[in-house]
Design a protein around this motif. Structure first.
Motif, PDB file in Angstrom:
ATOM      1  N   UNK A 183      63.999  56.055  14.805  1.00 27.28           N
ATOM      2  CA  UNK A 183      63.102  56.977  15.505  1.00 27.28           C
ATOM      3  C   UNK A 183      61.706  56.370  15.671  1.00 27.28           C
ATOM      4  N   UNK A 184      61.225  55.731  14.625  1.00 28.13           N
ATOM      5  CA  UNK A 184      59.869  55.165  14.669  1.00 28.13           C
ATOM      6  C   UNK A 184      59.768  54.037  15.694  1.00 28.13           C
ATOM      7  N   UNK A 185      60.749  53.124  15.693  1.00 32.87           N
ATOM      8  CA  UNK A 185      60.699  51.995  16.620  1.00 32.87           C
ATOM      9  C   UNK A 185      60.934  52.448  18.056  1.00 32.87           C
ATOM     10  N   UNK A 186      61.805  53.433  18.240  1.00 29.86           N
ATOM     11  CA  UNK A 186      62.018  53.941  19.599  1.00 29.86           C
ATOM     12  C   UNK A 186      60.741  54.587  20.124  1.00 29.86           C
ATOM     13  N   UNK A 187      60.104  55.385  19.304  1.00 28.29           N
ATOM     14  CA  UNK A 187      58.866  56.051  19.719  1.00 28.29           C
ATOM     15  C   UNK A 187      57.774  55.036  20.048  1.00 28.29           C
ATOM     16  N   UNK A 188      57.708  53.966  19.266  1.00 31.00           N
ATOM     17  CA  UNK A 188      56.726  52.911  19.541  1.00 31.00           C
ATOM     18  C   UNK A 188      56.985  52.270  20.899  1.00 31.00           C
ATOM     19  N   UNK A 189      58.253  52.011  21.199  1.00 33.71           N
ATOM     20  CA  UNK A 189      58.599  51.440  22.499  1.00 33.71           C
ATOM     21  C   UNK A 189      58.274  52.391  23.641  1.00 33.71           C
ATOM     22  N   UNK A 190      58.540  53.683  23.440  1.00 33.39           N
ATOM     23  CA  UNK A 190      58.254  54.672  24.473  1.00 33.39           C
ATOM     24  C   UNK A 190      56.751  54.772  24.752  1.00 33.39           C
ATOM     25  N   UNK A 191      55.950  54.786  23.689  1.00 31.07           N
ATOM     26  CA  UNK A 191      54.493  54.856  23.854  1.00 31.07           C
ATOM     27  C   UNK A 191      53.980  53.620  24.600  1.00 31.07           C
ATOM     28  N   UNK A 192      54.548  52.459  24.269  1.00 28.72           N
ATOM     29  CA  UNK A 192      54.151  51.228  24.950  1.00 28.72           C
ATOM     30  C   UNK A 192      54.487  51.294  26.438  1.00 28.72           C
ATOM     31  N   UNK A 193      55.625  51.910  26.773  1.00 26.02           N
ATOM     32  CA  UNK A 193      56.010  52.044  28.181  1.00 26.02           C
ATOM     33  C   UNK A 193      55.100  53.035  28.907  1.00 26.02           C
ATOM     34  N   UNK A 194      54.654  54.067  28.217  1.00 19.40           N
ATOM     35  CA  UNK A 194      53.755  55.042  28.840  1.00 19.40           C
ATOM     36  C   UNK A 194      52.463  54.359  29.297  1.00 19.40           C
ATOM     37  N   UNK A 195      51.886  53.552  28.408  1.00 14.20           N
ATOM     38  CA  UNK A 195      50.663  52.833  28.765  1.00 14.20           C
ATOM     39  C   UNK A 195      50.941  51.787  29.848  1.00 14.20           C
ATOM     40  N   UNK A 196      52.099  51.129  29.764  1.00 14.82           N
ATOM     41  CA  UNK A 196      52.455  50.133  30.777  1.00 14.82           C
ATOM     42  C   UNK A 196      52.639  50.786  32.141  1.00 14.82           C
ATOM     43  N   UNK A 197      53.318  51.942  32.162  1.00 14.67           N
ATOM     44  CA  UNK A 197      53.519  52.657  33.419  1.00 14.67           C
ATOM     45  C   UNK A 197      52.211  53.087  34.054  1.00 14.67           C
TER      46      UNK A 197
END
Length: 458
Positions: free
Chosen positions: A315-329
């Protein structure tokens, strides 16, 4: 005494099945999806460009892609059920790979119905390419479901299951890079005056050959999983669909996986158009930017194989990846053309985010299945159904509005907010945000497990 003997035997067998997998077993499994991955990379990166280059309208090109995605989606459901009933993962995998190899070149070849009917009408071309796209995706779905559902039947060790998913994702990055290398060679050999069908046909041929080499390695190096057979001694019938529909975790994992695939597939399909049309970068950027993304994803996928995994870490690593994609998007959406070099930095972030979300998202599927091996085919098939159908609809909707005069608005900043910007920036970022929220509500089972016997980086 007999009961004690059987009990000890079951405990011994379970302990053996819970042992971490070795390096060769993990690597040979990861190689099994190379053919699917390299053809999928070609499908999402070049299909829309190819079809519009030969004269189809964006809407007709999107129809061809949608037909393949729909065929893929419905095939996964039936194949998952058949695998649950009969097993034989490698046999299904070999059959699906054969169908992919035979049909893929026709997707990027000439229109067979057009030759038979002696007509080159757009309607007939759309029907012809849609037919081969559907056939190709049927084979692709058979290979994918059989390969993914093997994970739970190869080992009971949670960390090894994540390692298998991570290795599979690493090979996926290798496949994508291989495709761009093949495409670069073909485009360099053939001049622009050569028929574009011939260029893409050679890309298809070389991709199929390379992918088939890895399929052979997989079939020779991977043993048919025995846990599936052992589970039949305990449960003679497969698990019904209702068993999964009663689980809240099933719906949570399904949504997270669907949103993750929307993020990766939609962004891949629109990336080439974005860097050239929106940012005004050179044609080499169509290969260089994706290459940076896949190299970063490959490195992260390899690193993830060395970790010890539990539910909260997923859950922690997935959430980190999702947050990174939000900023990238957000960065992709507002990036002006005069600052296009920043796209290389965003590519690094996107590559890391893709790996984090993909590896942990697939591993959540494995954790959902757990020890219910007789239902693994349905789980992977049904989730893939949602993935393919949602991606097909999303790309069809985006491509249908591509190029319409009322969707491009020039602003003082010099940024033109087109369908491509919304599709590559806003849509993936929104999906990443929703998936992160859903992940935080999950209650994944906790488990403590040893790492790989032979870490890949050792």
């Amino acid at each position: 005494m007999t009961m004690v003997h059987h009990s000890n035997g079951d405990e011994l067998s379970e302990a053996q099945n819970a042992r971490p997998l070795g390096r060769l077993a993990t690597l040979s499994y990861g190689a099994g999806h190379m053919l699917n991955d390299i053809t999928s990379a070609c499908w999402f990166t070049y299909l829309l460009l190819f079809l519009t280059d030969i004269g189809l309208t964006p809407r007709d090109a999107a129809t061809v892609m949608l037909s393949g995605q729909v065929a893929d989606a419905f095939t996964t459901i039936f194949v998952g059920e058949l695998i649950d009933q009969f097993g034989h993962f490698k046999l299904w995998h070999a059959g699906g790979s054969l169908l992919v190899a035979v049909s893929f070149s026709s997707v990027f070849g000439s229109c067979l119905p057009c030759k038979v009917m002696g007509s080159d009408s757009l309607t007939l071309q759309t029907i012809g390419y849609s037919t081969f796209a559907a056939i190709f995706n049927v084979g692709w779905a058979v290979t994918q479901v059989s390969h993914m559902s093997m994970v739970n039947c190869m080992t009971l060790n949670p960390t090894s299951r994540v390692s298998l998913a991570s290795c599979r994702n690493a090979f996926s990055m290798v496949a994508n890079l291989s495709l761009y290398a093949v495409a670069l060679c073909v485009f360099s050999v053939y001049s622009k005056h050569v028929d574009i069908k011939i260029q893409y046909r050679w890309i298809a041929y070389l991709s199929i050959f390379l992918g088939c080499c890895f399929v052979v390695l997989f079939l020779l190096g991977t043993k048919e999983p025995q846990l599936k057979m052992q589970s039949h001694y305990k449960k003679s019938s497969s698990i019904s669909w209702a068993h999964w529909f009663k689980k809240i975790l099933y719906y949570q994992v399904a949504l997270v996986y669907m949103l993750t695939r929307l993020v990766t597939n939609v962004s891949q399909a629109l990336l080439a158009s974005y860097v050239t049309m929106e940012l005004g970068m050179g044609h080499s950027s169509k290969a260089l930017v994706p290459a940076i993304i896949y190299i970063c994803s490959f490195l992260v996928s390899v690193i993830l194989q060395e970790m010890r995994w539990s539910g909260w870490r997923l859950k922690a690593f997935f959430t980190a990846g999702a947050i990174l994609w939000i900023f990238s998007g957000a960065g992709v959406f507002i990036l002006p053309g005069r600052m296009h070099n920043l796209m290389y930095i965003l590519s690094i972030a996107i590559g890391i985010a893709n790996a984090l979300m993909t590896v942990t998202g697939i591993s959540m599927e494995s954790m959902l299945v757990g020890d219910d091996l007789n239902g693994s085919g349905f789980v992977y098939g049904s989730l893939s159904f949602l993935d393919k159908l949602s991606c097909g609809i999303a790309l069809y909707a985006l491509e249908s509005y591509q190029g319409t005069p009322d969707v491009r608005v020039g602003l003082d900043s010099g940024i033109s907010y087109s369908v491509t910007r919304y599709g590559l920036g806003v849509l993936p970022a929104t999906c990443a945000l929703l998936s992160a929220i859903i992940t935080c509500t999950m209650k994944l089972p906790e488990s403590r497990s040893r790492t790989l016997v032979e870490p890949l980086l050792a």
